[in-house]
Design an enzyme around this catalytic site. Structure first.
Site, mmCIF file in Angstrom:
data_model
loop_
_atom_site.group_PDB
_atom_site.id
_atom_site.type_symbol
_atom_site.label_atom_id
_atom_site.label_comp_id
_atom_site.label_asym_id
_atom_site.label_seq_id
_atom_site.Cartn_x
_atom_site.Cartn_y
_atom_site.Cartn_z
ATOM 1 C CB CYS A 179 16.840 -42.055 -29.405
ATOM 2 S SG CYS A 179 16.345 -42.201 -31.124
ATOM 3 C CE1 TYR A 180 20.270 -35.148 -33.029
ATOM 4 C CE2 TYR A 180 19.876 -34.145 -30.887
ATOM 5 C CZ TYR A 180 20.422 -34.087 -32.152
ATOM 6 O OH TYR A 180 21.113 -32.984 -32.540
ATOM 7 C CE LYS A 220 -7.196 -37.865 -15.152
ATOM 8 N NZ LYS A 220 -7.681 -36.562 -15.618
ATOM 9 C CD GLU A 261 11.875 -43.441 -23.957
ATOM 10 O OE1 GLU A 261 12.902 -44.125 -23.770
ATOM 11 O OE2 GLU A 261 11.713 -42.702 -24.934
ATOM 12 C CG ASP A 288 -6.443 -33.575 -14.388
ATOM 13 O OD1 ASP A 288 -6.073 -34.543 -13.693
ATOM 14 O OD2 ASP A 288 -6.643 -33.643 -15.613
ATOM 15 N N GLY A 295 15.262 -36.726 -30.043
ATOM 16 C CA GLY A 295 14.830 -35.499 -30.701
ATOM 17 C C GLY A 295 14.793 -35.715 -32.206
ATOM 18 C CG HIS A 342 12.904 -44.795 -27.740
ATOM 19 N ND1 HIS A 342 12.921 -43.464 -27.414
ATOM 20 C CD2 HIS A 342 13.255 -44.870 -29.043
ATOM 21 C CE1 HIS A 342 13.246 -42.756 -28.474
ATOM 22 N NE2 HIS A 342 13.454 -43.579 -29.482
#
Ligand code: XMP
Length: 510
Positions: A82-83, A366, A170, A226, A55, A168
């Site tokens: 992280c944060y 997606k 991810e 979508d 964040g 990170h």
């Protein structure tokens, strides 16, 4: 059966859904909740683990959003990213370094023995993006990784099962990130990995059923992946209470309108209203050559048609939209900063009176939507359909639009697509289509002089559509495409291939 759940507490970093997605990739159901969600609500989900996201805050500031102390008394494993690491440290009695030692981008990191780094120890790469970092660790914690400037790049309190990473995991630039996350989930949280896309479908359909029971629901179906997936989910939840409106403006690819109608009316037996307004759009666009004007006219008319049809149906309670996660992030989610305001075809909610807008895909990326589409039985050709602009072929016909030009373009475009598919190269190209230029040139056919249109072929490879390279289609394929188009499509006597990157060009020509 309820799936094992991991709760992700959202501190507002830009791409928190990416963490959720990585957790799902490990076969674990994951829910993203606001950081200040009531502790009882969290307990009610019986989470196997809690992840605190990044964040844009300074954990040492008075009004910084922090995780509740009670969270660390639940006996549930926690991973701070992280944060998330900094705020956890702040709450548990550590201190945060305020010196502005910025660390950004790929960094060398040394990983030490720990349950989350099994088989990963030693020097490797990670992705960092921070100014603050943990200075003094909270009691019970030890460092398990460091970089040149960050001594506490990863930390743990093994007894309490609390872990934190400054990097990170991810993002793709942390190559060991997914394995580390897997270890956290399976070794530390003890999950078994009982989640798959079919669980998502079942859960979502069940939730939609509860939410929309007995209400009249409307969906604008475009035939894109979508809106199709959102409509099928809603249909499975509430059946005939859902009505889909398909505005056929006549600017679709060859046979596309019929295909959409066949799938949703016949295969899925949905209430589908196909509004044939080809002539209306032709009249609207007559003589219009300026690209932005075309786009605006089409967008506004699309809403008008939709509204007219909706009015005929009487008051509808809910509008279903196929908004997916990247759309949400572009529009700015609750905590994340706005990157650009998203333009959804029509902006329907603003002009119509619905009690609620329901977006069943807003947590998915997606490729996850595509997996879900296949799971729901939507045909592959639709699920893997390439992006198609809202204004359709209108922005692929340079200059004014006529019925004849639309037909020429549809036929040429169909040949291009057919040949790429036949030669097995379509899947390597992210978007490909034909453009009818406004240029005519001299040619010869038989012994006769022709003066006809030049058709341009456009094919690009790209991962994000923000930048793109032109696709290196093999010459023999281009030869076939060119021969077939000039032979089979009247009024085209010249075919050119667009070899421009984006930037400086855009993918579409208008
Ligand atoms: P450009 O031409 O800007 O296109 O490089 C990037 C991607 O966006 C698609 N595109 C649109 N999609 N409505 C849409 O839903 C639009 O008005 C629109 N214009 C462009 C384009 O096809 C490409 O994939």
């Amino acid at each position: 059966m309820k799936n094992e759940t991991v709760v992700l507490l959202d501190f507002g970093a830009q791409y928190n859904q990416l963490i959720a997605r990585r957790v799902r990739e490990c076969g674990v159901y994951c829910e993203l909740l606001p950081y200040d969600t009531d502790i009882e609500k969290i307990k009610a989900r019986s989470p196997k683990g809690i992840i605190l996201t990044g964040g844009p805050y300074n954990a040492y500031e008075e009004d910084a959003p922090l995780p509740a102390k009670a969270l660390f008394e639940l006996g549930i494993p926690v991973l701070g990213i992280c944060y998330g690491l900094q705020s956890m440290s702040q709450v548990l009695g550590g201190t945060i370094d305020r010196t502005e030692k910025r660390e950004y981008g790929a960094q060398t990191i040394t990983l030490e023995e720990s349950p989350i780094f099994q088989g990963l120890t030693g020097e490797t790469q990670c992705w960092m993006s921070h100014t603050n970092q943990v200075d003094v660790l909270p009691p019970g914690f030890q460092s398990i990784a460091h970089t040149a400037t960050c001594p506490n790049a990863a930390v743990m309190d093994q007894n309490r099962k609390f872990y934190g990473v400054q990097f990170h995991p991810e993002v793709e630039h942390t190559p060991f990130g997914q394995k580390m996350l897997h270890h956290f989930l399976f070794q530390v949280c003890g999950v078994s990995g009982d989640w798959q896309m079919d669980s998502y479908a079942k859960r979502t359909i069940e939730e939609l059923r509860k939410k929309m029971k007995g209400q009249k629901v409307l969906c604008a179906l475009s035939g894109g992946v979508d809106s199709s997936v959102a409509a099928v989910l809603a249909h499975k939840a509430i059946g005939d209470n859902l009505t889909c409106i398909f505005v056929d403006h006549g600017l679709l690819r060859k046979n596309e309108g019929d295909e959409v109608e066949a799938i949703f009316k016949k295969q899925f037996a949905m209430n589908l209203i196909r509004v044939d307004c080809k002539q209306r759009f032709l009249d609207l666009l007559a003589g219009v050559t300026e690209p932005e004007k075309k786009r605006k006219l089409i967008g506004a008319e699309f809403i008008k048609v939709f509204e007219e049809e909706a009015r005929k149906l009487g008051q509808c309670d809910i509008l279903i939209q196929g908004t997916i996660y990247p759309d949400v992030i572009e529009s700015g989610s609750k905590n994340a900063q706005v990157i650009k305001s998203h333009h959804n075809v029509g902006g329907l909610p603003d002009v119509m009176d619905f009690k609620e807008i329901v977006e069943p895909l807003r947590d998915l990326f997606k490729d996850e939507v595509r997996k879900l589409g296949l799971e729901l039985g939507i045909p592959e050709f639709l699920v893997f359909r390439q992006p198609f602009p809202g204004p359709g072929l209108a922005v692929r016909i340079i200059g004014d639009i006529t019925a004849e030009k639309i037909e020429i373009l549809q036929n040429a475009d169909a040949i291009f697509r057919e040949e790429l598919e036949k030669d097995g190269i379509a899947k390597e190209i992210n978007q490909y289509f034909a453009v009818l230029t406004n240029m005519r040139s001299v040619g010869v056919m038989g012994d006769e002089r022709t003066y006809d249109y030049t058709l341009a072929l456009r094919a690009v490879t790209t991962s994000d559509f923000m930048t793109a390279d032109w696709a290196k289609i093999p010459y023999p394929t281009l030869v076939k495409v060119s021969n077939r188009i000039t032979n089979e499509v009247r009024h085209i006597n010249r075919v050119v291939y667009d070899i421009t990157q984006k930037p400086p060009a855009t993918i579409e020509w208008e």
